[in-house]
Design a protein around this motif. Sequence first.
Motif, PDB file in Angstrom:
ATOM      1  N   HIS A 145     -48.528   4.682  10.047  1.00  0.00           N
ATOM      2  CA  HIS A 145     -48.611   5.612  11.858  1.00  0.00           C
ATOM      3  C   HIS A 145     -49.875   5.689  11.813  1.00  0.00           C
ATOM      4  O   HIS A 145     -50.904   6.622  13.065  1.00  0.00           O
ATOM      5  CB  HIS A 145     -47.611   6.928  11.742  1.00  0.00           C
ATOM      6  CG  HIS A 145     -46.410   7.120  12.119  1.00  0.00           C
ATOM      7  ND1 HIS A 145     -45.713   6.003  12.820  1.00  0.00           N
ATOM      8  CD2 HIS A 145     -45.614   6.971  11.006  1.00  0.00           C
ATOM      9  CE1 HIS A 145     -43.914   5.890  12.406  1.00  0.00           C
ATOM     10  NE2 HIS A 145     -44.233   6.368  10.726  1.00  0.00           N
ATOM     11  N   ARG A 203     -49.390   9.053  20.197  1.00  0.00           N
ATOM     12  CA  ARG A 203     -48.467   9.193  21.073  1.00  0.00           C
ATOM     13  C   ARG A 203     -48.075   8.797  21.849  1.00  0.00           C
ATOM     14  O   ARG A 203     -49.075   8.570  23.376  1.00  0.00           O
ATOM     15  CB  ARG A 203     -48.342  10.698  20.778  1.00  0.00           C
ATOM     16  CG  ARG A 203     -47.491  11.605  19.446  1.00  0.00           C
ATOM     17  CD  ARG A 203     -47.315  13.006  19.533  1.00  0.00           C
ATOM     18  NE  ARG A 203     -48.168  13.462  21.366  1.00  0.00           N
ATOM     19  CZ  ARG A 203     -47.771  15.182  21.794  1.00  0.00           C
ATOM     20  NH1 ARG A 203     -46.906  15.096  21.441  1.00  0.00           N
ATOM     21  NH2 ARG A 203     -48.508  15.377  22.649  1.00  0.00           N
ATOM     22  N   HIS A 243     -43.419   8.082  26.417  1.00  0.00           N
ATOM     23  CA  HIS A 243     -42.421   8.025  25.587  1.00  0.00           C
ATOM     24  C   HIS A 243     -41.336   9.486  24.818  1.00  0.00           C
ATOM     25  O   HIS A 243     -40.620  10.150  24.650  1.00  0.00           O
ATOM     26  CB  HIS A 243     -41.800   6.672  25.253  1.00  0.00           C
ATOM     27  CG  HIS A 243     -41.886   6.586  23.555  1.00  0.00           C
ATOM     28  ND1 HIS A 243     -42.928   6.004  23.754  1.00  0.00           N
ATOM     29  CD2 HIS A 243     -41.353   6.475  22.554  1.00  0.00           C
ATOM     30  CE1 HIS A 243     -43.306   5.210  22.673  1.00  0.00           C
ATOM     31  NE2 HIS A 243     -42.327   6.215  21.491  1.00  0.00           N
ATOM     32  N   ARG A 244     -43.249   9.411  24.168  1.00  0.00           N
ATOM     33  CA  ARG A 244     -42.583  11.302  22.907  1.00  0.00           C
ATOM     34  C   ARG A 244     -43.462  12.165  23.484  1.00  0.00           C
ATOM     35  O   ARG A 244     -43.970  13.141  22.726  1.00  0.00           O
ATOM     36  CB  ARG A 244     -43.598  10.843  21.305  1.00  0.00           C
ATOM     37  CG  ARG A 244     -42.319   8.995  21.389  1.00  0.00           C
ATOM     38  CD  ARG A 244     -42.962   8.937  19.533  1.00  0.00           C
ATOM     39  NE  ARG A 244     -42.231   7.867  18.722  1.00  0.00           N
ATOM     40  CZ  ARG A 244     -42.016   8.002  17.657  1.00  0.00           C
ATOM     41  NH1 ARG A 244     -43.126   8.290  16.958  1.00  0.00           N
ATOM     42  NH2 ARG A 244     -41.061   7.009  17.023  1.00  0.00           N
ATOM     43  N   ASP A 245     -43.913  11.960  24.655  1.00  0.00           N
ATOM     44  CA  ASP A 245     -44.610  13.524  25.239  1.00  0.00           C
ATOM     45  C   ASP A 245     -43.622  13.835  26.896  1.00  0.00           C
ATOM     46  O   ASP A 245     -43.821  13.956  27.270  1.00  0.00           O
ATOM     47  CB  ASP A 245     -45.891  12.926  26.312  1.00  0.00           C
ATOM     48  CG  ASP A 245     -46.573  13.555  26.521  1.00  0.00           C
ATOM     49  OD1 ASP A 245     -46.871  14.954  25.444  1.00  0.00           O
ATOM     50  OD2 ASP A 245     -48.385  13.558  26.696  1.00  0.00           O
TER      51      ASP A 245
END
Length: 68
Positions: A8, A13, A16-18
């Motif tokens: 990673h 981010r 879609h991950r916020d």
Amino acid sequence: MEAVERPHQGRHRGAHRDPVGTALTVLWGLGHVITLALLGATADHQLSTDHPVAAPPARSLPDHDPDV
């Protein structure tokens, strides 16, 4: 020295991950929908003929005692 693999590293981010960004987008959209609904209701109320229009003010002098 051997490099350790970090899967990673260097990634950000995604949208879609916020969850904060999603929540703010939903609030922004909801605010616009509510604003448009209130403006529409106000315009409909102003343009409807169901409510009586206020009578224009009298064009004569106020009542007074003629003996004065």
